[in-house]
Design a protein around this motif. Structure first.
Motif, PDB file in Angstrom:
ATOM      1  N   UNK A  10       0.832  -1.208   0.000  1.00  0.00           N
ATOM      2  CA  UNK A  10       0.000   0.000   0.000  1.00  0.00           C
ATOM      3  C   UNK A  10       0.865   1.255   0.000  1.00  0.00           C
ATOM      4  N   UNK A  11       1.952   1.246   0.759  1.00  0.00           N
ATOM      5  CA  UNK A  11       2.860   2.408   0.766  1.00  0.00           C
ATOM      6  C   UNK A  11       3.528   2.585  -0.590  1.00  0.00           C
ATOM      7  N   UNK A  12       3.939   1.468  -1.208  1.00  0.00           N
ATOM      8  CA  UNK A  12       4.552   1.544  -2.530  1.00  0.00           C
ATOM      9  C   UNK A  12       3.582   2.125  -3.556  1.00  0.00           C
ATOM     10  N   UNK A  13       2.329   1.701  -3.506  1.00  0.00           N
ATOM     11  CA  UNK A  13       1.310   2.210  -4.429  1.00  0.00           C
ATOM     12  C   UNK A  13       1.084   3.702  -4.224  1.00  0.00           C
ATOM     13  N   UNK A  14       1.091   4.140  -2.977  1.00  0.00           N
ATOM     14  CA  UNK A  14       0.884   5.560  -2.687  1.00  0.00           C
ATOM     15  C   UNK A  14       2.036   6.406  -3.214  1.00  0.00           C
ATOM     16  N   UNK A  15       3.249   5.907  -3.085  1.00  0.00           N
ATOM     17  CA  UNK A  15       4.416   6.635  -3.601  1.00  0.00           C
ATOM     18  C   UNK A  15       4.342   6.762  -5.119  1.00  0.00           C
ATOM     19  N   UNK A  16       4.004   5.667  -5.801  1.00  0.00           N
ATOM     20  CA  UNK A  16       3.892   5.729  -7.266  1.00  0.00           C
ATOM     21  C   UNK A  16       2.826   6.724  -7.693  1.00  0.00           C
ATOM     22  N   UNK A  21       3.857   7.983 -11.338  1.00  0.00           N
ATOM     23  CA  UNK A  21       4.581   6.869 -11.949  1.00  0.00           C
ATOM     24  C   UNK A  21       3.752   5.594 -12.030  1.00  0.00           C
ATOM     25  N   UNK A  22       2.444   5.700 -11.869  1.00  0.00           N
ATOM     26  CA  UNK A  22       1.586   4.520 -11.962  1.00  0.00           C
ATOM     27  C   UNK A  22       1.532   4.050 -13.414  1.00  0.00           C
ATOM     28  N   UNK A  23       1.690   2.764 -13.609  1.00  0.00           N
ATOM     29  CA  UNK A  23       1.624   2.166 -14.936  1.00  0.00           C
ATOM     30  C   UNK A  23       0.492   1.151 -14.966  1.00  0.00           C
ATOM     31  N   UNK A  24      -0.285   1.174 -16.041  1.00  0.00           N
ATOM     32  CA  UNK A  24      -1.358   0.203 -16.224  1.00  0.00           C
ATOM     33  C   UNK A  24      -1.389  -0.230 -17.678  1.00  0.00           C
ATOM     34  N   UNK A 362      11.382   4.669 -13.624  1.00  0.00           N
ATOM     35  CA  UNK A 362      12.809   4.414 -13.877  1.00  0.00           C
ATOM     36  C   UNK A 362      13.100   3.921 -15.294  1.00  0.00           C
ATOM     37  N   UNK A 363      12.147   4.059 -16.213  1.00  0.00           N
ATOM     38  CA  UNK A 363      12.342   3.543 -17.573  1.00  0.00           C
ATOM     39  C   UNK A 363      13.276   4.401 -18.410  1.00  0.00           C
TER      40      UNK A 363
END
Length: 399
Positions: A10-16, A21-24, A362-363
């Motif tokens: 959940x913390x990782x998702x919030x940071x993205x 930086x969210x990818x779908x 980071x791409x």
């Protein structure tokens, strides 16, 4: 799932989400009407009737899958024909086909690496190469992008008996070329292997009568004892899979030591047949490679007014010169001020019927978010004009 793991996710998702930086995955329909400036189907072969027919015929004859690893029962006549014709196309002695380009890079790097091999890698190398470096257990040093001198300094100080110089011939984000002639001289001077990832060059680049055969073909690099080439079958060839090209001795070593070859199910016969058909088309229709570069130049020219007007708004510390430059291959890179602005611009283009790539950390190797446009041989002048008009409108109105 454990509470601690759930909380961490959940913390990782919030940071993205906070950093844009969210990818779908964005699903597409087979008959969608977008102008495609995002895919790696540089030559328009993924849907070419000849390539599709070859894949369908192979599926009917051999079945949907290879059924096992290449060393058990997963090698068909198609795999061997593909390896022979791919090697001939690129001007290399032999080829070995893997089930993906990612595995091809990991396979050759781990098979040649180890504590006795120093890896000197361009700082813009693809993630598949970086993962190979890590898995190889080799000491790895990154040199300044495209700096032969920096690479040479690292090789001169080595204590390891063997060395590997890892580069891409055409880089996947910026679209710029590696100084291959200088790197080959460096490899010879220091008794090193020059590993060239031709993922974005095969099918697109080539000199003289070797149009579309890659950056190494027709040059001193082809079949040179110090050169190893990797390639993907999923970009210009419009299929799936990857390959390592080099000497017969290297091929024999990989067959026995590359874990991504030994323990992976072989490339599906349909993909092998599709790639084989594409290799023959590239050989017989060099106009496709020329069309890619012509269309890339047209896209760059069409976008120049908008990019010139907003150049001052792009990250000044990291971007020199114009926001987009004509490159040697299909890729055009448009620097954006932030990840959020890149995502918004890509969304606006999609809403207007133009699909473009959106690359964010980071791409991106230098941390600058970008729109990445890929020219294709089959783009029409009308599609280029329309897509440039759409993108100019978006770029001119956004900060």
């Amino acid at each position: 799932m454990s509470t601690s793991m759930t909380q961490w996710l959940e913390r990782q998702a919030a940071v993205r989400d906070r950093r844009g930086l969210v990818r779908r995955p964005l699903p597409r329909d087979a008959d969608e009407r977008f102008i495609d400036l995002a895919s790696n189907d540089y030559l328009g072969l993924a849907a070419d009737p000849r390539v599709a027919a070859a894949a369908a015929a192979a599926a009917w004859r051999w079945g949907a899958g290879a059924t096992s690893s290449r060393l058990v029962a997963g090698t068909t006549r198609l795999h061997l024909e593909l390896e022979q014709e791919l090697a001939a196309l690129a001007g290399m002695e032999t080829a070995l086909v893997f089930s993906s380009g990612y595995l091809a890079n990991i396979g050759v790097i781990t098979a040649l690496g180890g504590p006795g091999t120093l890896i000197v890698a361009d700082e813009h190398c693809h993630a598949s190469m970086i993962d190979g470096f890590r898995l190889s257990r080799s000491r790895t040093e990154s040199f300044t992008h495209n700096s032969v001198a920096d690479a040479g300094r690292m090789l001169a100080d080595r204590a390891e008996p063997r060395a590997l110089i890892a580069v891409e011939s055409l880089y996947s984000v910026l679209g710029d070329e590696a100084p291959l002639a200088g790197l080959l001289a460096l490899a010879v001077e220091h008794d090193a292997v020059l590993l060239i990832d031709e993922a974005h060059s095969l099918g697109v680049n080539g000199t003289g009568t070797c149009q579309g055969r890659g950056s190494a073909a027709g040059t001193a690099l082809a079949a040179h004892p110090n050169v190893v080439v990797t390639a993907t079958l999923s970009k210009a060839l419009g299929s799936q899979g990857g390959a390592v090209l080099g000497s017969g001795l290297l091929r024999e070593h990989l067959v026995n030591r590359a874990r991504g070859f030994i323990f992976d199910t072989g490339l599906a016969p349909a993909s092998a047949a599709a790639a084989l058909a594409a290799v023959r088309i590239i050989r017989d229709e060099p106009w496709r490679a020329e069309a890619v570069r012509t269309n890339a130049a047209a896209l760059a020219a069409g976008l120049a007014p908008a990019l010139g007007a907003r150049g001052a708004d792009v990250d000044r510390a990291a971007v020199d010169g114009p926001a987009v430059e004509q490159t040697a291959g299909a890729v055009l890179s448009v620097a954006m001020p932030s990840a959020e602005s890149a995502l918004a611009a890509a969304g606006a283009a999609r809403a207007a019927g133009v699909r473009v790539g959106c690359f964010r950390p980071p791409s991106v190797p230098d941390g600058i978010s970008r729109l990445r446009l890929t020219a294709r041989a089959t783009l029409t002048p009308a599609e280029i004009e329309e897509s440039c008009a759409v993108l100019r409108g978006i770029l001119e109105e956004r900060p």
